[in-house]
Write an enzyme that holds these catalytic residues in place. Structure first.
Site, PDB file in Angstrom:
ATOM      1  N   TYR A  78      -6.917  -5.815   2.085  1.00 32.11           N
ATOM      2  CA  TYR A  78      -6.739  -6.975   1.214  1.00 32.11           C
ATOM      3  C   TYR A  78      -7.064  -6.579  -0.213  1.00 32.11           C
ATOM      4  O   TYR A  78      -8.016  -5.833  -0.463  1.00 32.11           O
ATOM      5  CB  TYR A  78      -7.670  -8.099   1.677  1.00 32.11           C
ATOM      6  CG  TYR A  78      -7.893  -9.165   0.642  1.00 32.11           C
ATOM      7  CD1 TYR A  78      -6.908 -10.104   0.368  1.00 32.11           C
ATOM      8  CD2 TYR A  78      -9.078  -9.232  -0.072  1.00 32.11           C
ATOM      9  CE1 TYR A  78      -7.101 -11.080  -0.599  1.00 32.11           C
ATOM     10  CE2 TYR A  78      -9.280 -10.206  -1.030  1.00 32.11           C
ATOM     11  CZ  TYR A  78      -8.294 -11.116  -1.297  1.00 32.11           C
ATOM     12  OH  TYR A  78      -8.477 -12.075  -2.248  1.00 32.11           O
ATOM     13  N   GLY A  89      -3.606   4.804   5.451  1.00 32.52           N
ATOM     14  CA  GLY A  89      -4.504   3.740   5.860  1.00 32.52           C
ATOM     15  C   GLY A  89      -3.798   2.554   6.487  1.00 32.52           C
ATOM     16  O   GLY A  89      -2.582   2.414   6.420  1.00 32.52           O
ATOM     17  N   GLU A  90      -4.605   1.715   7.093  1.00 32.43           N
ATOM     18  CA  GLU A  90      -4.124   0.502   7.737  1.00 32.43           C
ATOM     19  C   GLU A  90      -4.130  -0.653   6.740  1.00 32.43           C
ATOM     20  O   GLU A  90      -4.256  -0.432   5.535  1.00 32.43           O
ATOM     21  CB  GLU A  90      -5.003   0.175   8.957  1.00 32.43           C
ATOM     22  CG  GLU A  90      -4.724   1.033  10.178  1.00 32.43           C
ATOM     23  CD  GLU A  90      -3.368   0.757  10.825  1.00 32.43           C
ATOM     24  OE1 GLU A  90      -2.741  -0.270  10.528  1.00 32.43           O
ATOM     25  OE2 GLU A  90      -2.943   1.584  11.644  1.00 32.43           O
ATOM     26  N   VAL A  91      -4.059  -1.868   7.243  1.00 34.92           N
ATOM     27  CA  VAL A  91      -3.982  -3.046   6.385  1.00 34.92           C
ATOM     28  C   VAL A  91      -5.295  -3.259   5.630  1.00 34.92           C
ATOM     29  O   VAL A  91      -6.381  -3.025   6.162  1.00 34.92           O
ATOM     30  CB  VAL A  91      -3.624  -4.314   7.206  1.00 34.92           C
ATOM     31  CG1 VAL A  91      -4.710  -4.660   8.219  1.00 34.92           C
ATOM     32  CG2 VAL A  91      -3.333  -5.498   6.294  1.00 34.92           C
ATOM     33  N   GLY A 150      -7.188   4.228   0.082  1.00 39.43           N
ATOM     34  CA  GLY A 150      -5.878   4.567   0.622  1.00 39.43           C
ATOM     35  C   GLY A 150      -5.088   5.259  -0.474  1.00 39.43           C
ATOM     36  O   GLY A 150      -4.892   4.693  -1.549  1.00 39.43           O
ATOM     37  N   GLY A 177      -5.391   4.273  -4.460  1.00 40.22           N
ATOM     38  CA  GLY A 177      -6.787   4.573  -4.729  1.00 40.22           C
ATOM     39  C   GLY A 177      -7.768   3.796  -3.894  1.00 40.22           C
ATOM     40  O   GLY A 177      -7.822   3.949  -2.675  1.00 40.22           O
ATOM     41  N   ARG A 233       1.092   4.520   0.965  1.00 43.58           N
ATOM     42  CA  ARG A 233      -0.261   5.075   0.947  1.00 43.58           C
ATOM     43  C   ARG A 233      -0.701   5.248   2.373  1.00 43.58           C
ATOM     44  O   ARG A 233      -0.103   4.702   3.299  1.00 43.58           O
ATOM     45  CB  ARG A 233      -1.236   4.164   0.193  1.00 43.58           C
ATOM     46  CG  ARG A 233      -1.430   2.820   0.873  1.00 43.58           C
ATOM     47  CD  ARG A 233      -2.778   2.210   0.570  1.00 43.58           C
ATOM     48  NE  ARG A 233      -2.877   0.851   1.056  1.00 43.58           N
ATOM     49  CZ  ARG A 233      -3.144   0.504   2.321  1.00 43.58           C
ATOM     50  NH1 ARG A 233      -3.303   1.423   3.245  1.00 43.58           N
ATOM     51  NH2 ARG A 233      -3.230  -0.767   2.670  1.00 43.58           N
ATOM     52  N   CYS A 265      -8.622  -2.384   7.703  1.00 44.97           N
ATOM     53  CA  CYS A 265      -8.451  -0.951   7.940  1.00 44.97           C
ATOM     54  C   CYS A 265      -8.232  -0.632   9.414  1.00 44.97           C
ATOM     55  O   CYS A 265      -8.397   0.514   9.838  1.00 44.97           O
ATOM     56  CB  CYS A 265      -9.634  -0.162   7.380  1.00 44.97           C
ATOM     57  SG  CYS A 265      -9.900  -0.454   5.617  1.00 44.97           S
TER      58      CYS A 265
END
Length: 180
Positions: free
Chosen positions: A36, A32-34, A100, A111, A30, A130
């Site tokens: 949770y 985007g960054e990290v 994401g 999503g 996907r 993010c």
């Protein structure tokens, strides 16, 4: 079970002490960054054939954001908005929802995640959400006089998705009936 997910191009440096993280870290397909995912959140991964709408990923992400804004409004949350140049939904400068997605052959995957209650916030301490240095996260219930359950917000989110995408989302009971 709590989990950190990294998008395909994510920098693992946004996870504090990635080697010793008590939370599993998974790289997924996907953008985007990290981020949770875990208790206290509503996670929605719609599967949409964009050939029936617009073959435009940016349009799709903005449509998901619009659905979140509508659901937040229905819940009585005031001040939720988008911010220029960043994906997601914000309340008073704090991120309440992350997105994401991936699209293959114009069919969507992955999503969004919306922080509903306080349980969703603690594990963000282990990451730079993010990849947005210096930005905090919040949850819906920090902005309501009466808390909303994840189930009740899911119902509002379903109605908002139906409105934005002009569809009828099948409920679990009708899905069970079609599987028989």
């Amino acid at each position: 079970k709590p989990i950190y997910t990294l998008g395909t191009g994510s920098d693992p440096g946004f996870i504090n002490d990635v080697e010793n993280s008590p939370i599993d870290v998974v790289r997924i397909e996907r953008g985007g960054e990290v981020t949770y995912h875990g208790p206290g959140q509503l996670v929605v991964y719609p599967i949409v054939d964009l050939r029936g709408y617009r073959q435009d990923i940016h349009w799709y992400v903005r449509a998901l954001e619009e659905a979140i804004l509508i659901a937040l409004d229905m819940a009585g949350v005031e001040g939720a908005t988008r911010e220029d140049d960043v994906t997601g939904i914000w309340i008073k400068g704090n991120k309440v929802a992350a997105l994401g997605v991936k699209v293959r052959r114009w069919v969507t995957m992955h999503g969004l995640a919306v922080n509903i209650d306080q349980r969703s916030l603690g594990n963000f301490d282990g990451i730079v959400p993010c990849g947005l240095v210096g930005r905090d996260v919040t949850c819906i219930n920090d902005h309501l006089d009466q808390p909303i359950s994840i189930e009740d917000f899911a119902t509002l989110m379903k109605r908002a998705m139906e409105q934005v995408f002009e569809i009828k989302v099948a409920d679990e009971e009708s899905n069970d009936a079609t599987r028989r």
